[in-house]
Design an enzyme around this catalytic site. Structure first.
Site, PDB file in Angstrom:
ATOM      1  N   HIS A 160     -15.899  -7.864 -22.025  1.00 33.49           N
ATOM      2  CA  HIS A 160     -16.520  -8.666 -20.954  1.00 33.49           C
ATOM      3  C   HIS A 160     -15.498  -9.096 -19.896  1.00 33.49           C
ATOM      4  O   HIS A 160     -15.613 -10.159 -19.308  1.00 33.49           O
ATOM      5  CB  HIS A 160     -17.213  -9.907 -21.520  1.00 33.49           C
ATOM      6  CG  HIS A 160     -18.123  -9.588 -22.659  1.00 33.49           C
ATOM      7  ND1 HIS A 160     -19.432  -9.215 -22.499  1.00 33.49           N
ATOM      8  CD2 HIS A 160     -17.877  -9.530 -23.995  1.00 33.49           C
ATOM      9  CE1 HIS A 160     -19.978  -8.971 -23.676  1.00 33.49           C
ATOM     10  NE2 HIS A 160     -19.051  -9.145 -24.612  1.00 33.49           N
ATOM     11  N   SER A 281      -0.842  -2.071   4.795  1.00 30.81           N
ATOM     12  CA  SER A 281      -1.922  -2.559   5.635  1.00 30.81           C
ATOM     13  C   SER A 281      -1.436  -2.614   7.065  1.00 30.81           C
ATOM     14  O   SER A 281      -0.245  -2.808   7.318  1.00 30.81           O
ATOM     15  CB  SER A 281      -2.328  -3.952   5.148  1.00 30.81           C
ATOM     16  OG  SER A 281      -2.842  -4.712   6.204  1.00 30.81           O
ATOM     17  N   LYS A 287       1.207  -5.948   1.674  1.00 27.45           N
ATOM     18  CA  LYS A 287       0.259  -5.166   0.877  1.00 27.45           C
ATOM     19  C   LYS A 287       0.829  -3.906   0.252  1.00 27.45           C
ATOM     20  O   LYS A 287       1.698  -3.234   0.817  1.00 27.45           O
ATOM     21  CB  LYS A 287      -0.954  -4.788   1.739  1.00 27.45           C
ATOM     22  CG  LYS A 287      -1.900  -5.925   1.964  1.00 27.45           C
ATOM     23  CD  LYS A 287      -2.340  -6.539   0.632  1.00 27.45           C
ATOM     24  CE  LYS A 287      -3.650  -7.264   0.756  1.00 27.45           C
ATOM     25  NZ  LYS A 287      -4.772  -6.467   0.364  1.00 27.45           N
ATOM     26  N   GLU A 294      -8.784   3.788  -5.517  1.00 22.91           N
ATOM     27  CA  GLU A 294     -10.072   3.378  -4.938  1.00 22.91           C
ATOM     28  C   GLU A 294     -10.889   4.595  -4.501  1.00 22.91           C
ATOM     29  O   GLU A 294     -12.107   4.654  -4.677  1.00 22.91           O
ATOM     30  CB  GLU A 294      -9.841   2.435  -3.747  1.00 22.91           C
ATOM     31  CG  GLU A 294      -9.366   1.058  -4.199  1.00 22.91           C
ATOM     32  CD  GLU A 294      -8.926   0.159  -3.045  1.00 22.91           C
ATOM     33  OE1 GLU A 294      -8.984   0.580  -1.873  1.00 22.91           O
ATOM     34  OE2 GLU A 294      -8.498  -0.978  -3.328  1.00 22.91           O
TER      35      GLU A 294
END
Ligand code: ARG
Length: 466
Positions: A160, A281, A287, A294
């Site tokens: 979970h 970024s 970043k 992704e």
């Protein structure tokens, strides 16, 4: 230089194609990738026609020479594709007429584009799935290497998305190894089913010419000729097989990618991705965006859609061939490209993946992921039933939470409040390392089990015949 191409199949029509019709009907932009297989199939067909004395040896030689010339023209980008000629098959045949004259007209004896296109696609997909299998094998090897390097690295195991029990990072990587192993089996099974040669089924009924379908099967590397000419031209379940296997593989790729995104985030910070597989970024200088992972996650969505499209294309489609089937190729190629780049990228991500052991350790030390150890200790040492031990441990967890402590921070006096028989050796059992290494059940997370499984995995990879 553009040349006016004449579609000889339209001689009975008085009018040419409407622009819209030409556009919707043409597949040359999506099926030109099949040129190699189309020529390979045509050569096998021509040789067979000559052997069966359906055409003469000199006609066969002429046709094959022409076909080889076309192959080199396409390879060297000299070939002019025309949408007037609909697809790769007519483009090649028309060029053959230009090169060798009317003998070219003999190539299509005892053949139809209906059996031709399935033959081409099956040939292409057989090769393509071997290259996918090779990439899956690489992913598995990298996972086993990572597992070996991290047998003793301890990370949180989650249920979970909450800390559940500590696990060996090696065990975690081997979990994905097992998934990719089943993907290998699925692709291998599909490769067996695809291995029937449709060539010679013609439009749908077979042919009256005395062709030898066993000869073309052998020449093209198919295990055997297909047994029903209707099924041969109508069937695309090999496309569904592929897209379905691609989808399951993509599920696995997307799950590991999602975890890479989450665990490398500064919110969790247990994985560290190498500079090679992160982006910066345009505004946020700090970043290290995990764009590769992704995009692998995103590409899975596209593969599922392709499977869905293929299922819908075939659903309720009457036998045998309808032009709907032309749309199958782009689904396959698109999924294959997405899969191959995803596999390459996950290899690069995993190859350089570092685990931030200190963060993993401090995360585990500040969690209740050893609560099961407490319950098990009560069962083993004080003869509790597991249910009683579970309830007692819950109470102790509540008590610790109230004191803003974790189980390892409570002292013996605290524990004795719950059961005076609790002794000092409980503290040893609560240690994270112990919680991992006492899981000696077959397939469990202990160092000893994981090390055994690594040896087995290495052998399995070594014995793989891909
Ligand atoms: N371009 C067609 C396809 O990809 C080839 C088969 C054409 N057959 C036909 N009967 N129109 O499916």
């Amino acid at each position: 230089m553009s040349r006016k191409k004449i579609n000889r199949l339209r001689e009975r029509f008085k009018k040419g194609m409407a622009t819209s019709f030409k556009k919707i009907n043409s597949s040359i932009e999506t099926d030109s990738f099949l040129y190699n297989e189309d020529i390979e199939g045509s050569i096998a067909h021509t040789e067979m026609l000559a052997k069966q004395k359906i055409i003469s040896p000199s006609e066969s030689t002429k046709i094959i020479r022409g076909l080889k010339k076309i192959k080199s023209e396409i390879k060297s980008n000299k070939f002019i594709f025309s949408d007037e000629l609909e697809d790769i098959h007519l483009n090649i045949e028309t060029r053959l007429f230009e090169l060798i004259g009317e003998t070219a007209g003999k190539l299509h004896t005892a053949r139809s584009r209906n059996d031709q296109v399935v033959t081409d696609l099956k040939l292409w997909m057989k090769k393509d799935q071997i290259s996918i299998l090779k990439k899956i094998k690489k992913v598995k090897s990298v996972l086993v290497q990572l597992a070996k390097k991290n047998v003793k690295t301890i990370i949180p195991g989650l249920t979970h998305f909450q800390s559940a029990q500590p696990i060996s990072a090696g065990h975690y990587f081997l979990a994905y190894y097992e998934m990719f192993k089943r993907d290998t089996v699925r692709f291998c099974e599909a490769l067996k089913r695809i291995d029937e040669n449709p060539l010679g089924s013609c439009a749908l009924a077979g042919t009256q010419y005395k062709i030898n379908r066993f000869q073309t099967s052998k020449k093209l590397g198919f295990k055997k000729p297909s047994k029903n000419s209707i099924d041969s031209v109508a069937d695309r379940d090999f496309v569904i097989d592929f897209l379905s296997n691609a989808s399951v593989l993509s599920v696995h790729l997307s799950r590991i990618s999602e975890e890479i995104v989450l665990f490398s985030s500064d919110l969790i910070n247990i994985f560290r991705l190498s500079d090679e597989v992160v982006s910066s970024s345009s505004i946020l200088p700090q970043k290290r965006n995990p764009d590769g992972a992704e995009l692998i996650r995103a590409k899975a969505a596209i593969t599922f859609s392709n499977l869905n499209s293929a299922l819908n294309l075939l659903k309720a489609l009457p036998l045998t061939y309808s032009k709907d089937l032309q749309e199958d190729k782009q689904l396959v190629v698109n999924a294959s490209n997405n899969l191959k780049i995803s596999l390459d990228c996950i290899i690069d991500i995993l190859n350089n993946l570092e685990i931030n052991k200190k963060n993993a350790e401090s995360y585990l030390n500040n969690s209740f992921s050893n609560a099961t150890e407490l319950a098990d200790w009560l069962v083993i040492n004080l003869n509790y039933t597991f249910r009683d031990a579970h309830s007692m441990s819950s109470k102790i967890v509540n008590y610790a939470e109230k004191k803003r402590k974790f189980l390892k921070d409570l002292n013996l006096t605290d524990y004795k409040k719950f059961d005076s028989r609790i002794s000092k050796n409980l503290m040893n059992s609560l240690k994270i390392e112990n919680a991992v290494n006492n899981k000696i059940s077959y397939g469990g997370t202990s160092t000893s089990e994981v090390s055994k499984m690594i040896i087995l995995a290495k052998k399995e990879i070594l014995n793989e015949k891909i």
